[in-house]
Write a protein that holds these residues in place. Structure first.
Motif, PDB file in Angstrom:
ATOM      1  N   ALA A   7       0.815  -1.220   0.000  1.00 12.38           N
ATOM      2  CA  ALA A   7       0.000   0.000   0.000  1.00 12.38           C
ATOM      3  C   ALA A   7       0.846   1.266   0.000  1.00 12.38           C
ATOM      4  CB  ALA A   7      -0.923   0.006   1.220  1.00 12.38           C
ATOM      5  N   SER A   8       2.065   1.152   0.503  1.00 11.85           N
ATOM      6  CA  SER A   8       2.933   2.327   0.603  1.00 11.85           C
ATOM      7  C   SER A   8       3.843   2.523  -0.593  1.00 11.85           C
ATOM      8  CB  SER A   8       3.793   2.220   1.877  1.00 11.85           C
ATOM      9  OG  SER A   8       2.991   2.302   3.029  1.00 11.85           O
ATOM     10  N   ASP A   9       3.675   1.719  -1.657  1.00 11.54           N
ATOM     11  CA  ASP A   9       4.557   1.841  -2.824  1.00 11.54           C
ATOM     12  C   ASP A   9       4.555   3.278  -3.341  1.00 11.54           C
ATOM     13  OD1 ASP A   9       5.977   1.680  -5.196  1.00 11.54           O
ATOM     14  OD2 ASP A   9       5.059  -0.195  -5.819  1.00 11.54           O
ATOM     15  N   ALA A  10       5.717   3.902  -3.308  1.00  7.07           N
ATOM     16  CA  ALA A  10       5.832   5.318  -3.684  1.00  7.07           C
ATOM     17  C   ALA A  10       6.041   5.532  -5.174  1.00  7.07           C
ATOM     18  CB  ALA A  10       6.988   5.961  -2.913  1.00  7.07           C
ATOM     19  N   ASP A  11       6.173   4.451  -5.943  1.00  3.18           N
ATOM     20  CA  ASP A  11       6.403   4.606  -7.382  1.00  3.18           C
ATOM     21  C   ASP A  11       5.071   4.535  -8.123  1.00  3.18           C
ATOM     22  OD1 ASP A  11       7.248   4.713  -9.960  1.00  3.18           O
ATOM     23  OD2 ASP A  11       8.244   2.758  -9.959  1.00  3.18           O
ATOM     24  N   THR A  12       4.487   5.697  -8.370  1.00  2.00           N
ATOM     25  CA  THR A  12       3.262   5.753  -9.165  1.00  2.00           C
ATOM     26  C   THR A  12       3.537   6.364 -10.534  1.00  2.00           C
ATOM     27  OG1 THR A  12       2.681   7.879  -8.162  1.00  2.00           O
ATOM     28  CG2 THR A  12       1.784   5.906  -7.127  1.00  2.00           C
ATOM     29  N   SER A  13       4.723   6.106 -11.079  1.00  2.00           N
ATOM     30  CA  SER A  13       5.148   6.767 -12.314  1.00  2.00           C
ATOM     31  C   SER A  13       4.673   6.079 -13.582  1.00  2.00           C
ATOM     32  CB  SER A  13       6.678   6.860 -12.348  1.00  2.00           C
ATOM     33  OG  SER A  13       7.259   5.561 -12.434  1.00  2.00           O
ATOM     34  N   MET A  14       4.158   4.864 -13.484  1.00  2.00           N
ATOM     35  CA  MET A  14       3.872   4.073 -14.678  1.00  2.00           C
ATOM     36  C   MET A  14       2.369   3.979 -14.914  1.00  2.00           C
ATOM     37  SD  MET A  14       6.770   1.099 -14.336  1.00  2.00           S
ATOM     38  CE  MET A  14       8.066   1.386 -13.130  1.00  2.00           C
ATOM     39  N   PHE A  15       1.833   2.770 -14.938  1.00  2.00           N
ATOM     40  CA  PHE A  15       0.397   2.546 -15.120  1.00  2.00           C
ATOM     41  C   PHE A  15      -0.398   3.339 -14.092  1.00  2.00           C
ATOM     42  CE2 PHE A  15      -3.475   0.067 -14.505  1.00  2.00           C
ATOM     43  CZ  PHE A  15      -3.829  -0.321 -15.787  1.00  2.00           C
ATOM     44  N   ALA A  16       0.065   3.336 -12.845  1.00  2.00           N
ATOM     45  CA  ALA A  16      -0.663   3.985 -11.761  1.00  2.00           C
ATOM     46  C   ALA A  16      -0.600   5.500 -11.812  1.00  2.00           C
ATOM     47  CB  ALA A  16      -0.131   3.492 -10.411  1.00  2.00           C
ATOM     48  N   ASP A  17       0.230   6.066 -12.671  1.00  2.00           N
ATOM     49  CA  ASP A  17       0.299   7.520 -12.792  1.00  2.00           C
ATOM     50  C   ASP A  17      -1.060   8.102 -13.160  1.00  2.00           C
ATOM     51  OD1 ASP A  17       1.879  10.052 -13.016  1.00  2.00           O
ATOM     52  OD2 ASP A  17       1.271   9.915 -15.115  1.00  2.00           O
ATOM     53  N   ALA A  18      -1.854   7.337 -13.899  1.00  2.00           N
ATOM     54  CA  ALA A  18      -3.162   7.815 -14.359  1.00  2.00           C
ATOM     55  C   ALA A  18      -4.177   7.944 -13.233  1.00  2.00           C
ATOM     56  CB  ALA A  18      -3.702   6.863 -15.428  1.00  2.00           C
ATOM     57  N   PHE A  19      -3.879   7.426 -12.042  1.00  2.00           N
ATOM     58  CA  PHE A  19      -4.847   7.490 -10.947  1.00  2.00           C
ATOM     59  C   PHE A  19      -4.740   8.780 -10.131  1.00  2.00           C
ATOM     60  CE2 PHE A  19      -4.091   2.653 -10.979  1.00  2.00           C
ATOM     61  CZ  PHE A  19      -4.935   2.502 -12.067  1.00  2.00           C
ATOM     62  N   TYR A  20      -3.718   9.596 -10.428  1.00  2.00           N
ATOM     63  CA  TYR A  20      -3.548  10.911  -9.802  1.00  2.00           C
ATOM     64  C   TYR A  20      -3.484  10.835  -8.278  1.00  2.00           C
ATOM     65  CZ  TYR A  20      -4.929  12.399 -14.471  1.00  2.00           C
ATOM     66  OH  TYR A  20      -5.021  12.561 -15.831  1.00  2.00           O
ATOM     67  N   LEU A  21      -2.789   9.838  -7.768  1.00  2.00           N
ATOM     68  CA  LEU A  21      -2.652   9.677  -6.321  1.00  2.00           C
ATOM     69  C   LEU A  21      -1.411  10.391  -5.823  1.00  2.00           C
ATOM     70  CD1 LEU A  21      -3.474   5.864  -6.129  1.00  2.00           C
ATOM     71  CD2 LEU A  21      -5.018   7.771  -5.627  1.00  2.00           C
ATOM     72  N   ASP A  22      -1.396  10.726  -4.544  1.00  2.00           N
ATOM     73  CA  ASP A  22      -0.193  11.232  -3.908  1.00  2.00           C
ATOM     74  C   ASP A  22       0.780  10.063  -3.782  1.00  2.00           C
ATOM     75  OD1 ASP A  22       1.802  12.032  -2.143  1.00  2.00           O
ATOM     76  OD2 ASP A  22       0.438  13.185  -0.868  1.00  2.00           O
ATOM     77  N   PRO A  23       1.926  10.096  -4.443  1.00  2.00           N
ATOM     78  CA  PRO A  23       2.838   8.943  -4.405  1.00  2.00           C
ATOM     79  C   PRO A  23       3.254   8.551  -2.994  1.00  2.00           C
ATOM     80  CG  PRO A  23       3.513  10.484  -6.112  1.00  2.00           C
ATOM     81  CD  PRO A  23       2.449  11.175  -5.302  1.00  2.00           C
ATOM     82  N   LEU A  24       3.288   9.518  -2.071  1.00  2.00           N
ATOM     83  CA  LEU A  24       3.784   9.252  -0.727  1.00  2.00           C
ATOM     84  C   LEU A  24       2.672   9.061   0.296  1.00  2.00           C
ATOM     85  CD1 LEU A  24       6.743  11.818  -0.660  1.00  2.00           C
ATOM     86  CD2 LEU A  24       6.795   9.382  -1.229  1.00  2.00           C
ATOM     87  N   ALA A  25       1.414   9.151  -0.132  1.00  2.00           N
ATOM     88  CA  ALA A  25       0.311   9.045   0.831  1.00  2.00           C
ATOM     89  C   ALA A  25      -0.957   8.590   0.121  1.00  2.00           C
ATOM     90  CB  ALA A  25       0.091  10.381   1.527  1.00  2.00           C
ATOM     91  N   HIS A  26      -1.024   7.297  -0.179  1.00  2.00           N
ATOM     92  CA  HIS A  26      -2.243   6.786  -0.800  1.00  2.00           C
ATOM     93  C   HIS A  26      -2.665   5.447  -0.183  1.00  2.00           C
ATOM     94  CE1 HIS A  26       1.102   5.243  -3.381  1.00  2.00           C
ATOM     95  NE2 HIS A  26       0.434   4.122  -3.266  1.00  2.00           N
ATOM     96  N   ILE A  27      -2.406   5.300   1.111  1.00  2.00           N
ATOM     97  CA  ILE A  27      -2.830   4.082   1.794  1.00  2.00           C
ATOM     98  C   ILE A  27      -4.354   4.000   1.825  1.00  2.00           C
ATOM     99  CG2 ILE A  27      -2.884   2.902   4.026  1.00  2.00           C
ATOM    100  CD1 ILE A  27      -0.064   3.887   4.509  1.00  2.00           C
ATOM    101  N   HIS A  28      -4.999   5.150   2.024  1.00  2.00           N
ATOM    102  CA  HIS A  28      -6.454   5.182   2.115  1.00  2.00           C
ATOM    103  C   HIS A  28      -7.055   5.576   0.774  1.00  2.00           C
ATOM    104  CE1 HIS A  28      -5.853   4.676   6.371  1.00  2.00           C
ATOM    105  NE2 HIS A  28      -5.102   5.771   6.412  1.00  2.00           N
TER     106      HIS A  28
END
Length: 269
Positions: free
Chosen positions: A173-194
């Motif tokens: 849940a704490s994965d800070a790498d949202t640079s790829m497929f997950a980039d499209a979800f517009y999440l905070d890379p450092l805070a998206h547990i919830h």
């Protein structure tokens, strides 16, 4: 003409397959195999074989200074559970090698086979040196069909046990790498547990010739498991087109889980 080697499996876990492309194609997966290490660590913690509060053991010959942050710590004498969190959050190589050493490489290699996956596994320690013929050809390898399935099973709580599955997802849940497929979800890379519109649990892998992102994403309308793997060894740098395509696929999945858009289409041939 050489082309990027894609293995893709994206599916609604309670509905249709949204996109398949080379889903059974074996690929180098960089750090993705660390998921199976986390499964073994969680299993050992829960059955009492590993004390989550005990300090990790870092072999001198397994030290490296690449992915992760533990190598920069002043005090590297961290707890087993904290090392697992660093693997989930930052794909930490030093923490990975310490945990593989503590569990045993042969044991960690066997985890995926025990779970029923024939072609997907963590194969080796993370190494700084060039891979010679006497070493496994990659640190981990696999295909999208199996990796999408393991993320679905973690979500369903059937990887070893509900408790093991939940613990692995908690670390991811704490994965800070949202640079790829997950980039499209517009999440905070450092805070998206919830949940923030969507709820994401995922793992990425990166080398100079690999981009890989596997995960489970839940929105108001659906839950989707996905694995998107790209390899381009022997080719010119393909990072830009690969990342563009991964983000475009992610955007369609975001639309699907958010509003029920009917399908993910093939964006590039």
């Amino acid at each position: 003409m050489d082309t990027v080697r894609w293995s893709i499996d994206i599916r609604d876990i309670d509905g249709p397959v949204l996109h398949e492309e080379g889903a059974d194609l074996l690929c180098e997966t960089a750090s993705i195999g660390k998921i199976f290490l986390l499964v073994e660590v969680a299993r050992r913690i829960l059955n009492g074989q590993l004390d989550p509060n005990s300090p990790i053991e870092i072999p001198q010959d397994r030290r490296g200074e690449e992915s992760g942050i533990l190598y920069r710590f002043v005090n590297q004498n961290i707890a087993v559970a904290d090392a697992a969190l660093l693997v989930g959050a930052f794909s930490d190589n030093l923490a990975t090698n310490a945990l593989i050493h503590m569990c045993g490489l042969d044991t960690v290699r066997s985890v995926s086979r025990e779970l029923g996956y024939e072609h997907t596994a963590l194969l080796d320690f993370i190494r700084d040196e060039e891979r010679t013929p006497d070493l496994p050809w990659a640190s981990s390898a696999g295909n999208a069909r199996e990796l999408s399935h393991v993320m679905e099973q973690l979500h369903r709580g059937t990887v070893v046990s509900p408790e093991v599955s939940a613990q692995v997802l908690s670390w991811l849940a704490s994965d800070a790498d949202t640079s790829m497929f997950a980039d499209a979800f517009y999440l905070d890379p450092l805070a998206h547990i919830h949940e923030d519109g969507v709820l994401l649990r995922h793992k990425t892998g990166t080398t100079e010739v690999v981009r890989a992102d596997v995960g489970i994403v839940t929105g108001p309308k659906a839950t989707v498991s996905y694995a998107v793997l790209a390899n381009w060894k022997g080719m010119d740098d393909q990072r830009e087109p690969v990342m563009q395509r991964m983000r475009a696929l992610g955007a369609q999945v975001r639309a699907y889980v958010s509003s029920g858009t009917t399908h993910v289409c093939l964006l590039y041939t």
